[in-house]
Design an enzyme around this catalytic site. Sequence first.
Site, short mmCIF file in Angstrom:
data_model
loop_
_atom_site.label_atom_id
_atom_site.label_comp_id
_atom_site.label_asym_id
_atom_site.label_seq_id
_atom_site.Cartn_x
_atom_site.Cartn_y
_atom_site.Cartn_z
N HIS A 105 -1.59 3.28 -5.84
CA HIS A 105 -0.75 3.32 -7.04
C HIS A 105 -1.67 3.17 -8.24
O HIS A 105 -2.86 2.95 -8.11
CB HIS A 105 0.23 2.14 -7.03
CG HIS A 105 1.36 2.27 -6.06
ND1 HIS A 105 2.66 2.51 -6.45
CD2 HIS A 105 1.39 2.20 -4.70
CE1 HIS A 105 3.45 2.58 -5.39
NE2 HIS A 105 2.71 2.39 -4.30
N GLU A 127 -3.70 -0.89 -6.53
CA GLU A 127 -3.45 -0.46 -7.91
C GLU A 127 -4.80 -0.06 -8.50
O GLU A 127 -5.68 -0.90 -8.71
CB GLU A 127 -2.83 -1.59 -8.73
CG GLU A 127 -1.47 -2.04 -8.25
CD GLU A 127 -0.32 -1.15 -8.74
OE1 GLU A 127 -0.58 -0.17 -9.47
OE2 GLU A 127 0.83 -1.45 -8.40
O1 0X9 Z 1 6.09 -2.11 -8.59
C1 0X9 Z 1 5.51 -1.43 -7.74
O2 0X9 Z 1 6.09 -0.73 -6.92
C2 0X9 Z 1 3.97 -1.43 -7.70
N1 0X9 Z 1 3.42 -1.40 -9.02
S1 0X9 Z 1 3.52 -0.01 -9.91
O3 0X9 Z 1 3.05 -0.31 -11.26
N2 0X9 Z 1 2.53 1.05 -9.29
O4 0X9 Z 1 4.85 0.45 -9.88
C3 0X9 Z 1 3.48 -2.71 -7.06
C4 0X9 Z 1 3.89 -2.84 -5.65
C5 0X9 Z 1 3.43 -4.13 -5.10
N3 0X9 Z 1 4.43 -4.70 -4.35
C6 0X9 Z 1 5.16 -5.77 -4.73
N4 0X9 Z 1 4.82 -6.54 -5.72
N5 0X9 Z 1 6.22 -5.97 -4.01
ZN ZN Z 2 3.25 2.72 -8.37
#
Ligand code: 0X9
Ligand code: ZN
Length: 445
Positions: free
Chosen positions: A329, A399
Amino acid sequence: MIRLLLSLTFLASLSVNAFASEAPERSSLSFDQLLKSISSAYEAPPAPVVEERSSTAARTLENDPRLWISVAASTKEERTRLLEMGLSIEAISANSVSGIVHRDSLPAFQTKSVSVLASIPLAQFASSSLKDFPTQDAAYHNYQEMYGRLKALESANPDIASLFSIGRTTEGREIWTLRINSSAKGTKPSSKPGAVFQGAHHAREHLSVEVPLLFAVWLLENRDNAEVRKYIDTLDIYIQPMINPDGAEFDISTGKYQWWRKTRSPQASGNFGADLNRNYDSWWCQAGASNSPWADTYCGPSAFSEPESRAVRDFVKARPNLKTMISYHTYAELILYPWGGKYEDIPNQDDLRVFRTLAEGMARLTGYTAQKSSDLYAATGDSCDWAYAEAGIFAFTIELSPAGGGWGGGGTFYPGAGVIDKTVRDNVQAALYLLRNTSDPRRAI
Ligand code: 0X9
Ligand code: ZN
């Protein structure tokens, strides 16, 4: 400008097949040549790869109902709550977060006494924070270019590489998978330990396509290196650079970025798409997900409502040999491990040590920070939580660059082609480290 118009007319007249047959020329570049061409394209931007379609010409961010806002929040619990209210959190600092919210979600902010520190229309934020416009980002691979490159890799390495689709998206695109395995091709089962590298669950995170795609280029180019040869002979490697091609193509379909995150499935009240990383069946639509169909963090009408997450589910369930996985990501420069949907640690202490050791190993090689996903915020329906809970896979969210932080914070989904070279090189090392540990991840501790 004339060159631009000619290119647009020319590109608009190309059929998918004509494009695919043109791809091998660029696809035959070596890993180093490719990264060099990407960097020089950054300095001297070529014409954008966009289609001129009258139906999309009117769709601009100018009339997009979303806002970029900054709100007070200093704990992971507060951040989780904001996701549930439909805010997609993009930048975090000590006492606030910033991100994207639909204007229809804002009344809930007043009701729940959320302090909005600043807010501007997304279009205005986009034009002030974009480091690049699509003109300069032609070095990134769109869907057809990605396919062309994967196809060329398969053609050049027919003994060890095979290309197949794990399913079709809402709009009918194939979700391509390049498999690298010296004995099994296509969907033939293998008992060798498996590793999966995925990009673009989220549409606007285009750098997350480049990393797994160029890792495939690197691996096949270095196939005679003793270490790489060992992985090709003993592992079952899958590379899926674009899990959400409908969204990724939509994001670039007008020549100006749409800041799109979700899939493109039609939803209630004229809305489109679900957040694929909220759509897996891991405590679906609880913490950190929204049930508003207009929200960027919309979990979808049910777990696995999206053909893209179903394709990944069926792919994983059909392959009990899978041991490790990375879902790329952007952005924040983090290596994240489960749980993402709960604040607690995973209960199996040995597995937790494996996750931490591997995350820290990859953090050392990239300079990123290793942490439990939910220390960022809790978000349910996460693909990596699901892969670990369902199949015991050591699944990481990476990330990629740039680093985030604060209002705007220097981070962006659109950092330009200049970041590809370093991000890919650093992440090739981290991906190799994961392959090194795929035959027996528990030996890492
Ligand atoms: O929010 C998300 O899905 C991910 N970040 S993004 O900025 N690429 O959208 C992080 C996913 C990590 N997973 C959790 N924190 N559950
Ligand atoms: Zn993402």
